[in-house]
Design an enzyme around this catalytic site. Structure first.
Site, PDB file in Angstrom:
ATOM      1  N   THR A  73       1.823  18.863  27.820  1.00  0.00           N
ATOM      2  CA  THR A  73       0.550  19.437  27.382  1.00  0.00           C
ATOM      3  C   THR A  73       0.791  20.850  26.852  1.00  0.00           C
ATOM      4  OG1 THR A  73      -0.647  18.063  28.950  1.00  0.00           O
ATOM      5  CG2 THR A  73      -1.819  19.969  28.107  1.00  0.00           C
ATOM      6  N   ASN A 161       1.633   5.614  25.790  1.00  0.00           N
ATOM      7  CA  ASN A 161       1.621   5.622  27.258  1.00  0.00           C
ATOM      8  C   ASN A 161       0.812   4.482  27.862  1.00  0.00           C
ATOM      9  OD1 ASN A 161      -0.236   7.464  25.864  1.00  0.00           O
ATOM     10  ND2 ASN A 161      -1.187   7.710  27.859  1.00  0.00           N
ATOM     11  N   GLN A 189       6.982   9.420  26.419  1.00  0.00           N
ATOM     12  CA  GLN A 189       7.278   8.091  26.969  1.00  0.00           C
ATOM     13  C   GLN A 189       8.593   7.529  26.423  1.00  0.00           C
ATOM     14  OE1 GLN A 189       5.661   6.863  29.452  1.00  0.00           O
ATOM     15  NE2 GLN A 189       3.800   8.109  29.445  1.00  0.00           N
ATOM     16  N   SER A 209       8.203  15.625  28.790  1.00  0.00           N
ATOM     17  CA  SER A 209       7.665  15.935  30.111  1.00  0.00           C
ATOM     18  C   SER A 209       8.611  15.374  31.177  1.00  0.00           C
ATOM     19  CB  SER A 209       6.290  15.283  30.219  1.00  0.00           C
ATOM     20  OG  SER A 209       5.737  15.540  31.468  1.00  0.00           O
ATOM     21  N   HIS A 211       8.214  14.837  34.451  1.00  0.00           N
ATOM     22  CA  HIS A 211       7.758  13.963  35.543  1.00  0.00           C
ATOM     23  C   HIS A 211       7.577  12.506  35.134  1.00  0.00           C
ATOM     24  CE1 HIS A 211       3.292  13.543  34.748  1.00  0.00           C
ATOM     25  NE2 HIS A 211       3.527  14.594  33.989  1.00  0.00           N
ATOM     26  N   THR A 247       9.208  33.921  33.960  1.00  0.00           N
ATOM     27  CA  THR A 247      10.448  33.535  34.641  1.00  0.00           C
ATOM     28  C   THR A 247      10.531  32.017  34.718  1.00  0.00           C
ATOM     29  OG1 THR A 247      10.348  35.584  35.867  1.00  0.00           O
ATOM     30  CG2 THR A 247      11.796  33.865  36.760  1.00  0.00           C
ATOM     31  N   CYS A 336      -5.011   9.805  33.321  1.00  0.00           N
ATOM     32  CA  CYS A 336      -6.005  10.869  33.133  1.00  0.00           C
ATOM     33  C   CYS A 336      -7.409  10.292  33.081  1.00  0.00           C
ATOM     34  CB  CYS A 336      -5.760  11.623  31.840  1.00  0.00           C
ATOM     35  SG  CYS A 336      -4.065  12.022  31.581  1.00  0.00           S
TER      36      CYS A 336
HETATM   37  N1  PLP Z   1       1.763  12.660  26.050  1.00  0.00           N
HETATM   38  C1  PLP Z   1       1.909  11.454  26.605  1.00  0.00           C
HETATM   39  C2  PLP Z   1       2.252  10.273  25.744  1.00  0.00           C
HETATM   40  C3  PLP Z   1       1.735  11.288  27.975  1.00  0.00           C
HETATM   41  O1  PLP Z   1       1.880  10.072  28.533  1.00  0.00           O
HETATM   42  C4  PLP Z   1       1.412  12.414  28.760  1.00  0.00           C
HETATM   43  C5  PLP Z   1       1.167  12.281  30.217  1.00  0.00           C
HETATM   44  O2  PLP Z   1       0.359  11.466  30.639  1.00  0.00           O
HETATM   45  C6  PLP Z   1       1.285  13.666  28.145  1.00  0.00           C
HETATM   46  C7  PLP Z   1       1.471  13.750  26.784  1.00  0.00           C
HETATM   47  C8  PLP Z   1       0.978  14.906  28.946  1.00  0.00           C
HETATM   48  O3  PLP Z   1       2.113  15.270  29.678  1.00  0.00           O
HETATM   49  P1  PLP Z   1       2.131  16.374  30.850  1.00  0.00           P
HETATM   50  O4  PLP Z   1       1.646  15.703  32.068  1.00  0.00           O
HETATM   51  O5  PLP Z   1       3.570  16.784  30.978  1.00  0.00           O
HETATM   52  O6  PLP Z   1       1.302  17.518  30.399  1.00  0.00           O
END
Ligand code: PLP
Length: 644
Positions: A73, A161, A189, A209, A211, A247, A336
């Site tokens: 994000t 996603n 993804q 990302s 995670h 940092t 989300c």
């Molecule tokens: N873009 C995609 C395709 C995602 O699946 C996600 C997370 O659900 C994001 C962006 C946002 O990622 P983050 O959680 O690192 O802000």
């Protein structure tokens, strides 16, 4: 209790053990500030540099730049800000710029939301244009070709996603040929699932990302092509060559570095062929368990780690609750939007029928998946199918015939069904059109004959010569409650009525018309979530008094060994779940609670009733209903079995 099977890898993943160790090592042994020039700082910087070097190798960053940040994000904000600032600078210099901000219609919400936000904030007045996708989720390249000459920024994703659909990046690049548009590809993804060689493409920006691939939350990366415009989102101490001050998140970077090392070693993660085989196994289990299942994207266009499907007659919420009861974690669309019960905008953009987009379920896993987990997932999916079959929801004729009073709710409206299993007859009161198909399935599966469809408002036809209608052992009486309004009183033959179906009448308006202890069954959730009486009140104790946690539940059960544990989940959830609270729990779904109330209310002495469900929401409603009816010994397990 069953070990949980986590099949929601596109939402987030557990942390790779090596990543966890790397994070702990960074915090314990490499805790220096990488900007410090002393040895402790230099040791931390070495961790940072090694992680970056690995990422650059793996992603083919070439002469481009790779910065660490908090996640995708943030990466997307930085890209949008950079591209829009470039437009503003060119405009100020009197140069021609594109006027369109083009984004794939199935992008993660972070993309259109950021475009709209920064466009307004910078006062640029550019036009946001969603790029359509076809029925398989792939971008309309012809449309992109038409838009490309006027585009300032084009945002697409490498893989979706919700559906796992893989974008045709070469096709997009060709459609952008000759355009001055900047191009962002959301690679969230794709990391670890698709080969990436960024500098060899015309991609300007690529956010990642951690995670989504076994690193902790709060760590991400952004690739920026050499020469692509850049404006920092955060200014300060000048970290990350001044591109991202603050940092560095060293624990996150060390952990991400360990994940990237695992990607590079080529053995930690499953191969593409293995992942394809896992998908096939899971898809077969789903096909067998859920008759009529439709997969919402063709497998050959999607990541092998994502399955998106719909089942006729079952909502996403019902399927999610069912899987959750079997300790299989899946999701409806993206994480989300999971809290909001809305159709999937991704499947809507693909033009799928409404029922498929509003009932879609996503099952996704990461490349660490193993054969034993897939086998166990398949066994649990089979158990879910069996539980559904036994509930009769799939129209199976061998399921036990439901009996008594049933309450179904759709769009805030209650439909009441009076069922008499012995005679095979039933009546529907205020049936909601959205439930017609469900009612038909129930009637067909259990060979029920509907003897009356009754409405509390308008000119309902009364199918009996007198004011009393027999439905097996039940007697339904009609009573006028006002102009054009009727209410129906229900009781066993030869006994006084216990329930009154009051339609949308305000309960207080029935004072003096109906007996004060009759259970009033309303037509809308606004009147009451379950049922009420003219005497009902908020109860003498505070709502907190009905909440139990694991410890207070244990105490209550010790003091009252005869207390009744009531599972208010639907029968298919109860059947799919392992007994987790104790074998003495009875299954009385919330949809059957109204029918169970007369017997409980007539008990002397009253037994403590402890309601439980998956999350604590439904059980809170059940306990609240009983307490409002004066049953002070009603409790519920707060947080549900999910937390117990
Ligand atoms: N873009 C995609 C395709 C995602 O699946 C996600 C997370 O659900 C994001 C962006 C946002 O990622 P983050 O959680 O690192 O802000």
């Amino acid at each position: 209790m069953n070990k949980e099977i986590y099949l929601d890898g596109n939402a987030t993943t557990a942390v790779l053990p090596a990543a966890l160790r790397a994070a702990v090592f960074a915090m314990e042994e490499r805790y220096g500030n990488p900007s410090s020039t002393h040895a402790t700082g230099l040791k931390a910087k070495a961790v940072l540099d090694a992680a970056r070097a690995r990422a650059c190798r793996l992603l083919g960053v070439g002469t481009g730049q790779l910065m660490f940040n908090s996640g995708a994000t943030e990466g997307i904000q930085t890209v949008v800000l950079s591209a829009l600032c470039a437009v503003r600078a060119r405009r100020a210099a009197g140069e021609r710029t594109g006027t369109l901000l083009v984004y794939g219609a199935t992008e993660h919400k972070a993309v259109p939301e950021s475009l709209a936000h920064w466009n307004v904030l910078l006062g640029l007045g550019l036009d946001l244009v969603p790029l359509p996708v076809d029925a398989g989720g792939c971008h309309d390249l012809e449309a992109l070709r038409r838009l490309a000459p006027d585009a300032a920024l084009v945002c697409t994703m490498a893989a979706n996603n919700e559906t796992g659909v893989i974008s045709d990046l070469a096709g997009i690049a060709a459609a952008l040929d000759g355009s001055a548009a900047l191009w962002m590809v959301d690679c969230v993804q794709a990391l670890g699932k698709l080969p990436l060689d960024l500098a060899a493409t015309r991609i300007d920006y690529a956010p990642f990302s951690g995670h989504k691939l076994y690193a902790p939350k709060g760590i991400g990366m952004l690739y920026v092509r050499a020469g692509a415009p850049f404006t920092p989102l955060m200014k300060g101490g000048g970290q990350e060559t001044g591109w991202r001050s603050g940092t560095e998140n060293m624990a996150g970077i060390a952990a991400l570095g360990a994940v990237l090392a695992a990607l590079e070693d080529g053995v930690t993660f499953r191969s593409h062929a293995e992942l394809h085989a896992f998908r096939e196994q899971l898809a077969n289990a789903l096909r067998q368990a859920l008759p009529g299942i439709v997969f919402n994207v063709p497998f050959d266009r999607a990541l092998p780690t994502t399955l998106n499907f719909s089942v006729p007659g079952l909502s996403s919420k019902e399927l999610l609750d069912l899987f959750d009861a079997a300790a299989v974690r899946v999701s409806a669309g993206s994480a989300c939007s999971a809290a909001k019960a809305q159709p999937s905008y991704v499947l809507d953009a693909m033009g799928l029928p409404e029922w498929r987009s509003s009932s879609a379920v996503r099952l996704s896993f990461g490349p660490l998946m193993d054969a034993a987990t897939v086998a166990e997932a398949c066994a649990r999916i089979a158990r879910c199918g069996e539980a559904l079959r036994r509930s009769g929801l799939l129209g199976d004729t061998t399921a036990a015939r439901p009996d008594g009073l049933l309450q179904w709710t759709a769009g805030g409206h209650h439909t009441w069904l009076v069922l008499d299993a012995a005679s095979g007859t039933c009546a529907a009161i205020d049936p909601h059109p959205a439930l017609d198909e469900r009612i038909d399935t129930l009637l067909r599966a259990h060979r029920y004959r509907l003897v009356a469809r009754l409405f509390t408002q308008g000119d309902a036809t009364w199918p009996a010569p007198e004011d009393c209608l027999a439905i097996g052992r039940w007697r339904l009486r009609r009573a006028a409650t006002g102009k054009g309004r009727a209410c129906y009183l229900l009781g066993p033959q030869g006994e006084s009525p216990r329930h009154a179906f009051i339609g949308s009448a305000e309960p207080s308006s029935l004072a003096g018309v109906l007996p004060a202890d009759l259970l009033l069954c309303p037509a809308t959730e606004a009147q009451s979530a379950l049922c009420t009486t003219l005497r009902a009140g908020p109860g003498k104790t505070s709502p907190a008094a009905m909440h139990l946690d694991a410890a207070t539940l244990e105490t209550l059960l010790r003091e009252h060994p005869a207390a009744l544990l009531v599972d208010v989940r639907e029968p298919y959830e109860h059947a799919a779940a392992e007994p987790c609270i104790g074998p003495q729990a009875v299954s009385i779904p919330l949809s059957r609670l109204a029918g169970a109330l007369p017997a409980w209310l007539a008990q002397a002495p009253r037994l403590p009733l402890v309601f439980f469900c998956q999350s604590g929401n439904r059980s809170a409603r059940a306990a609240g209903c009983l307490r409002s009816l004066g049953y002070a010994e009603a409790f519920h397990l707060q947080g549900g079995v999910a937390l117990s």
